[in-house]
Design a protein around this motif. Structure first.
Motif, mmCIF file in Angstrom:
data_model
loop_
_atom_site.group_PDB
_atom_site.id
_atom_site.type_symbol
_atom_site.label_atom_id
_atom_site.label_comp_id
_atom_site.label_asym_id
_atom_site.label_seq_id
_atom_site.Cartn_x
_atom_site.Cartn_y
_atom_site.Cartn_z
ATOM 1 N N ALA A 36 0.765 -1.038 -0.112
ATOM 2 C CA ALA A 36 -0.098 0.137 -0.047
ATOM 3 C C ALA A 36 0.795 1.150 -0.044
ATOM 4 N N ILE A 37 0.332 2.197 -0.153
ATOM 5 C CA ILE A 37 1.009 3.427 -0.342
ATOM 6 C C ILE A 37 0.063 4.611 0.311
ATOM 7 N N ALA A 38 0.962 5.885 1.045
ATOM 8 C CA ALA A 38 0.268 6.675 1.863
ATOM 9 C C ALA A 38 0.885 7.991 1.717
ATOM 10 N N TRP A 39 0.381 8.970 2.035
ATOM 11 C CA TRP A 39 1.026 10.494 1.732
ATOM 12 C C TRP A 39 0.961 11.012 3.261
ATOM 13 N N VAL A 40 1.960 11.757 3.322
ATOM 14 C CA VAL A 40 2.074 12.791 4.674
ATOM 15 C C VAL A 40 2.731 14.103 4.152
ATOM 16 N N MET A 50 -5.688 3.192 11.689
ATOM 17 C CA MET A 50 -7.285 2.798 11.373
ATOM 18 C C MET A 50 -6.998 2.445 9.958
ATOM 19 N N ALA A 51 -6.383 3.153 9.054
ATOM 20 C CA ALA A 51 -6.149 3.047 7.625
ATOM 21 C C ALA A 51 -5.520 1.345 7.468
ATOM 22 N N LEU A 52 -4.319 1.168 8.176
ATOM 23 C CA LEU A 52 -3.874 -0.219 7.611
ATOM 24 C C LEU A 52 -4.574 -1.410 8.281
ATOM 25 N N ASP A 53 -5.340 -1.165 9.483
ATOM 26 C CA ASP A 53 -6.054 -2.038 9.952
ATOM 27 C C ASP A 53 -7.347 -2.452 9.176
ATOM 28 N N ARG A 54 -7.938 -1.362 8.534
ATOM 29 C CA ARG A 54 -8.990 -1.523 7.625
ATOM 30 C C ARG A 54 -8.454 -2.209 6.142
ATOM 31 N N PHE A 55 -7.198 -1.918 5.863
ATOM 32 C CA PHE A 55 -6.668 -2.577 4.612
ATOM 33 C C PHE A 55 -6.612 -3.782 4.750
ATOM 34 N N ILE A 56 -5.972 -4.300 6.184
ATOM 35 C CA ILE A 56 -5.588 -5.627 6.454
ATOM 36 C C ILE A 56 -6.807 -6.664 6.307
#
Length: 272
Positions: A95-99, A214-220
């Protein structure tokens, strides 16, 4: 679980303007790098809490935006000031994320909005107007990599949610300037969208930790909640430029029959 974090500076909480905070000649440049690095650490913390095995940090700001001495020692670091796209992102990432991301050029109520530089009026891929986030998110989708998280100014979060269904976002400040600014030249646009309401940087980092976790938990649990952008061949990019000093406004384009990434790395064809 391997996560790629794309970084920029203009969308960071506490970064107040362009020239003072994100340029190497700016009087607060080192403070801006510190603020970005701490936000990246917050995102990394959230991802590790949710079960990430590896977090790669791409320093995507033109002048460089990460203070490596402050960077979370569990992460790895890539510096790529210019192409080629997509800046070492490959299919090994989940996955990719932005900061620290800012909104695209022409966005109302955005803070330090631009696309690549302030001379760009609009950038389209297959007739969809995109900024730096959208360009990278489309290339990630082309590789089959889902965009799961982004933090930055409020206008950016709206942009991200419109383009990527299901993405988790965190707003750390809110731009106050109305209008698109299409009437301005490059220097005028660079100094146009500088008013904003910032939350406290510590609060911003708390929100980023929680949002990334939360994002990664949802993704997993169900990665299909995060939509891949439906961009299909043939691929076309169109760029409209503002007047920049003695260079008048102009347009450019290019096309590629099958490969979006090759298109993004191809030179522009100027329309006279």
């Amino acid at each position: 679980m391997k996560i790629f974090i794309m970084t920029d500076m203009e969308g960071v909480c506490g970064v107040l303007n362009h020239d003072d905070w994100v340029m190497q000649t700016g009087r607060y440049y080192e403070e801006g790098k510190k603020l970005l690095t701490l936000e990246v650490n917050a995102a990394a913390e959230g991802f590790f809490r949710a079960g990430a095995d590896e977090v790669m940090v791409l320093d995507g700001h033109g002048a460089g935006g990460i203070n490596q001495l402050l960077l979370d020692n569990r992460t790895s670091y890539i510096r790529s000031s210019v192409g080629p796209y997509p800046f070492s992102l490959d299919k090994s990432y989940d996955a990719i994320a932005w900061v620290g991301q800012h909104a695209k050029a022409g966005t109302e109520f955005a803070h330090i909005a631009h696309t690549g530089w302030f001379n760009v009026l609009d950038f389209k891929i297959n007739d969809v107007s995109v900024g730096e986030f959208g360009q990278m998110a489309m290339m990630a989708s082309f590789l089959g990599i889902r965009s799961i998280f982004g933090s930055g100014d409020e206008a950016f979060t709206h942009e991200a949610k419109t383009l990527v269904g299901g993405i988790e976002t965190v707003s750390v400040k809110k731009g106050l300037t109305p209008g698109k600014g299409d009437e301005t030249n490059c220097d005028g646009y660079r100094n146009r969208n500088l008013s904003a309401i910032h939350i406290h940087p510590e609060k911003a980092r708390e929100l980023i930790i929680n949002g990334a976790e939360m994002a990664l938990d949802r993704f997993i649990h169900n990665r299909s909640r995060f939509e891949l952008i439906d961009v299909r061949p043939p691929y076309k990019k169109e760029i409209r430029y503002r007047q920049d000093g003695n260079t008048p406004a102009y347009e450019a384009y290019n096309e590629h029959p099958v490969n979006l990434i090759e298109l993004m790395n191809s030179p522009e064809r100027i329309i006279i």
